[in-house]
Design a protein around this motif. Structure first.
Motif, PDB file in Angstrom:
ATOM      1  N   MET A 119       0.837  -1.194   0.000  1.00  0.00           N
ATOM      2  CA  MET A 119       0.000   0.000   0.000  1.00  0.00           C
ATOM      3  C   MET A 119       0.873   1.247   0.000  1.00  0.00           C
ATOM      4  N   ILE A 120       0.367   2.290  -0.617  1.00  0.00           N
ATOM      5  CA  ILE A 120       0.965   3.613  -0.463  1.00  0.00           C
ATOM      6  C   ILE A 120       0.147   4.345   0.589  1.00  0.00           C
ATOM      7  N   MET A 121       0.786   4.753   1.673  1.00  0.00           N
ATOM      8  CA  MET A 121       0.107   5.555   2.689  1.00  0.00           C
ATOM      9  C   MET A 121       0.407   7.022   2.416  1.00  0.00           C
ATOM     10  N   HIS A 122      -0.635   7.772   2.074  1.00  0.00           N
ATOM     11  CA  HIS A 122      -0.485   9.206   1.817  1.00  0.00           C
ATOM     12  C   HIS A 122      -1.003   9.988   3.012  1.00  0.00           C
ATOM     13  N   ILE A 123      -0.144  10.806   3.599  1.00  0.00           N
ATOM     14  CA  ILE A 123      -0.532  11.697   4.698  1.00  0.00           C
ATOM     15  C   ILE A 123      -0.548  13.109   4.137  1.00  0.00           C
ATOM     16  N   SER A 124      -1.709  13.755   4.141  1.00  0.00           N
ATOM     17  CA  SER A 124      -1.849  15.066   3.509  1.00  0.00           C
ATOM     18  C   SER A 124      -1.052  16.135   4.248  1.00  0.00           C
ATOM     19  N   SER A 125      -0.740  17.213   3.549  1.00  0.00           N
ATOM     20  CA  SER A 125       0.074  18.272   4.135  1.00  0.00           C
ATOM     21  C   SER A 125      -0.603  18.938   5.323  1.00  0.00           C
ATOM     22  N   ARG A 127      -2.510  17.317   7.320  1.00  0.00           N
ATOM     23  CA  ARG A 127      -2.684  16.205   8.257  1.00  0.00           C
ATOM     24  C   ARG A 127      -4.146  15.895   8.551  1.00  0.00           C
ATOM     25  N   SER A 128      -5.022  16.221   7.606  1.00  0.00           N
ATOM     26  CA  SER A 128      -6.444  15.927   7.785  1.00  0.00           C
ATOM     27  C   SER A 128      -6.838  14.602   7.154  1.00  0.00           C
ATOM     28  N   ARG A 129      -5.960  14.028   6.313  1.00  0.00           N
ATOM     29  CA  ARG A 129      -6.288  12.796   5.610  1.00  0.00           C
ATOM     30  C   ARG A 129      -5.126  11.807   5.683  1.00  0.00           C
ATOM     31  N   VAL A 130      -5.450  10.546   5.878  1.00  0.00           N
ATOM     32  CA  VAL A 130      -4.502   9.448   5.692  1.00  0.00           C
ATOM     33  C   VAL A 130      -5.172   8.482   4.729  1.00  0.00           C
ATOM     34  N   GLU A 131      -4.578   8.299   3.552  1.00  0.00           N
ATOM     35  CA  GLU A 131      -5.193   7.477   2.504  1.00  0.00           C
ATOM     36  C   GLU A 131      -4.298   6.289   2.196  1.00  0.00           C
ATOM     37  N   MET A 132      -4.892   5.103   2.243  1.00  0.00           N
ATOM     38  CA  MET A 132      -4.176   3.853   2.052  1.00  0.00           C
ATOM     39  C   MET A 132      -4.559   3.276   0.691  1.00  0.00           C
ATOM     40  N   LEU A 133      -3.630   3.302  -0.245  1.00  0.00           N
ATOM     41  CA  LEU A 133      -3.885   2.902  -1.627  1.00  0.00           C
ATOM     42  C   LEU A 133      -3.215   1.558  -1.907  1.00  0.00           C
ATOM     43  N   SER A 134      -4.018   0.515  -2.118  1.00  0.00           N
ATOM     44  CA  SER A 134      -3.484  -0.818  -2.408  1.00  0.00           C
ATOM     45  C   SER A 134      -3.120  -0.945  -3.887  1.00  0.00           C
ATOM     46  N   ILE A 135      -1.978  -1.573  -4.150  1.00  0.00           N
ATOM     47  CA  ILE A 135      -1.579  -1.902  -5.518  1.00  0.00           C
ATOM     48  C   ILE A 135      -1.647  -3.420  -5.654  1.00  0.00           C
ATOM     49  N   PRO A 136      -2.519  -3.942  -6.533  1.00  0.00           N
ATOM     50  CA  PRO A 136      -2.648  -5.399  -6.655  1.00  0.00           C
ATOM     51  C   PRO A 136      -1.312  -6.060  -6.986  1.00  0.00           C
ATOM     52  N   ARG A 137      -1.030  -7.165  -6.328  1.00  0.00           N
ATOM     53  CA  ARG A 137       0.249  -7.852  -6.536  1.00  0.00           C
ATOM     54  C   ARG A 137       0.372  -8.385  -7.952  1.00  0.00           C
ATOM     55  N   ALA A 320       4.768  10.927  14.336  1.00  0.00           N
ATOM     56  CA  ALA A 320       3.663  10.623  15.238  1.00  0.00           C
ATOM     57  C   ALA A 320       2.923  11.884  15.647  1.00  0.00           C
ATOM     58  N   TYR A 321       3.658  12.937  16.001  1.00  0.00           N
ATOM     59  CA  TYR A 321       3.019  14.181  16.429  1.00  0.00           C
ATOM     60  C   TYR A 321       2.218  14.802  15.286  1.00  0.00           C
ATOM     61  N   SER A 322       2.747  14.743  14.093  1.00  0.00           N
ATOM     62  CA  SER A 322       2.065  15.371  12.955  1.00  0.00           C
ATOM     63  C   SER A 322       0.743  14.692  12.646  1.00  0.00           C
ATOM     64  N   ALA A 323       0.617  13.405  13.021  1.00  0.00           N
ATOM     65  CA  ALA A 323      -0.603  12.647  12.721  1.00  0.00           C
ATOM     66  C   ALA A 323      -1.448  12.408  13.970  1.00  0.00           C
ATOM     67  N   ILE A 331      -9.261   8.040   7.903  1.00  0.00           N
ATOM     68  CA  ILE A 331      -8.390   7.023   7.311  1.00  0.00           C
ATOM     69  C   ILE A 331      -9.170   6.350   6.187  1.00  0.00           C
ATOM     70  N   ALA A 332      -8.712   6.469   4.963  1.00  0.00           N
ATOM     71  CA  ALA A 332      -9.415   5.896   3.813  1.00  0.00           C
ATOM     72  C   ALA A 332      -8.619   4.744   3.215  1.00  0.00           C
ATOM     73  N   PHE A 333      -9.340   3.769   2.677  1.00  0.00           N
ATOM     74  CA  PHE A 333      -8.733   2.618   2.007  1.00  0.00           C
ATOM     75  C   PHE A 333      -9.291   2.527   0.596  1.00  0.00           C
ATOM     76  N   MET A 334      -8.445   2.270  -0.385  1.00  0.00           N
ATOM     77  CA  MET A 334      -8.905   2.100  -1.755  1.00  0.00           C
ATOM     78  C   MET A 334      -7.891   1.260  -2.520  1.00  0.00           C
ATOM     79  N   THR A 335      -8.307   0.801  -3.701  1.00  0.00           N
ATOM     80  CA  THR A 335      -7.439   0.004  -4.573  1.00  0.00           C
ATOM     81  C   THR A 335      -7.161   0.803  -5.837  1.00  0.00           C
TER      82      THR A 335
END
Length: 458
Positions: A119-125, A127-137, A320-323, A331-335
């Motif tokens: 997954m790519i974990m994107h933390i927005s500048s 710090r309002s969003r954490v997005e977890m993007l799965s890449i199929p193997r 840790a402090y920033s998040a 926290i969002a999850f997507m493919t």
């Protein structure tokens, strides 16, 4: 014990049991945390203390990814707002290495190592969003020549499965660090987006992590019988999974109750499992217990490999402090969008829609509509509101004292709901509030948050 329906689960028709109230968390006492390897990163300040910090960071295997990947990499986009933090893109990988403690957990004789979960974990500048993007193997990609941890170089491969990047690095470099570097460089080639670091967790780390939490609750929509997943057998309903069972569930791909047996179906189940872990870590039962937090972090960091910029005391504490304000509905999850590979029925290709996702990733824009923005807070898609779900979500309300279940559901500090303000202000954690899921989403097929309904159980 009476079992309630967790708020990430929709009740079956005719079921009246709904979500229990959850205890409110004091807002600024501890850092917010997430699932998988990122939990150890973002929960770091929950334990506090220099001695604990040195012990935890000493557990981690680290490598300087920026130095080894060199200068020929995608440009890093700087936020226009001079007061904004830098957005972060962190590659999260689950390794299936059979080395070390993993051989006792999965001793099937398989050689090498792969990253079947990436997954790519994107933390927005902001710090309002954490997005977890799965890449199929099983995504067909061209794997570039990659550096190894010792300064060597792998050979490029054309038309390979995506998880071949990790395997190629491990095979050439002889260690997990080299596999992570090749995965990281392959993602940068695919997306043209700069990755800021990586985290790898192996089988043993994932199992220990769940056990340190005391297990995790998950909705199992159908009876499962998966002989190839070390004989995993689960009955339909809300189940509490220990570390061993959670690992088997995360690995399971074929068998009764597991859909078509594809890796794409498994991705959705893994996303639901990680969302459940995040909810458990964010619960008062974990964050309010320093001993439990330290045990949890020690279990995870002992099986982690990270890029050195995050593995230091300063790097972990700063991240840790920033998040610190992360909560289930942010926290969002997507493919990653895909289409089937016409030249290989077992593989997929990244579709044209993926290009838009990469552009959004590069410019720190939301990757999906899963996380509700301020402009949507008064109402949005499917009639959802910030403090409630659709009427047909199948959930109701239920007194927490009647169920005793207060730790398995998501908590959102800023959501409307019933709350004991005095208790919340004194930091006792005894205030209560009951935010509802916003929407019903199909994990793996649609983007969802840790507060959304993803499964039918009851």
């Amino acid at each position: 014990m009476t079992r309630t329906t967790p708020r990430h689960v929709a009740s079956r028709p005719g079921t009246t049991t709904g979500p229990s109230h959850a205890r409110a968390l004091r807002r600024h006492t501890v850092a917010r945390t997430l699932g998988m390897g990122l939990t150890a990163v973002l929960a770091f300040v929950a334990v506090g203390g220099a001695t604990a910090a040195v012990k935890l960071t000493g557990n981690i295997t680290a490598v300087d990814s920026d130095k080894l990947l060199g200068e020929d990499r995608p440009e890093e986009i700087v936020p226009e707002d001079p007061n904004a933090e830098k957005p972060l893109n962190i590659v999260l990988m689950g390794s299936d290495s059979r080395g070390g403690d993993n051989a006792d957990i999965v001793g099937d004789g398989t050689q090498g190592a792969r990253s079947d979960t990436t997954m790519i974990m994107h933390i927005s500048s902001d710090r309002s969003r954490v997005e977890m993007l799965s890449i199929p193997r099983d995504t067909t990609v061209d794997i570039p020549s990659c550096p190894t941890s010792s300064g060597g170089q792998t050979a490029p491969i054309s038309g390979s499965k995506f998880n071949g990047a990790f395997a190629q690095g491990v095979m050439t470099g002889g260690d997990v660090e080299s596999g992570a570097l090749c995965t990281m460089q392959t993602i940068e080639e695919i997306t043209d987006v700069r990755m800021n670091g990586f985290v790898v967790v192996d089988f043993a780390g994932f199992e220990k992590m769940v056990d340190a939490l005391g297990g995790v609750e998950l909705c199992i929509p159908e009876d499962i019988d998966a002989p190839k997943a070390d004989h995993l057998v689960l009955s339909a309903g809300v189940q509490e999974l220990d570390g061993d069972t959670a690992l088997k569930y995360a690995r399971a791909r074929t068998g009764k109750g597991l859909g078509d047996g594809s890796d794409l179906g498994r991705i959705g189940r893994q996303q639901e499992l990680l969302a459940a872990v995040a909810r458990q870590v964010l619960s008062a039962g974990t964050l309010a217990d320093p001993t439990k937090s330290l045990r949890f972090l020690g279990a995870v960091t002992g099986s982690m490999t990270m890029s050195s910029n995050f593995a230091s005391i300063q790097g972990l504490a700063g991240l840790a402090y920033s998040a610190r304000n992360v909560r289930p509905d942010t926290i969002a999850f997507m493919t990653a969008p895909y289409e089937y590979d016409p030249n290989n029925a077992a593989n997929v290709l990244l579709s044209d829609e993926a290009d838009e996702v990469w552009e959004n990733l590069k410019h720190d824009r939301p990757l999906s509509d899963a996380i509700e923005t301020e402009s949507e807070s008064d109402g949005g898609e499917d009639g959802a509101t910030k403090d409630g779900a659709k009427d047909d979500a199948g959930t109701g309300t239920q007194d927490a004292e009647a169920t005793g279940d207060v730790d398995a559901t998501p908590v959102a500090d800023d959501e409307p709901g019933t709350q004991d303000d005095e208790a919340a202000e004194d930091g006792s954690g005894e205030g209560e509030q009951s935010p509802e899921p916003k929407r019903t989403r199909d994990a793996g097929e649609e983007a969802f948050t840790g507060a959304d309904v993803t499964s039918v159980c009851g």
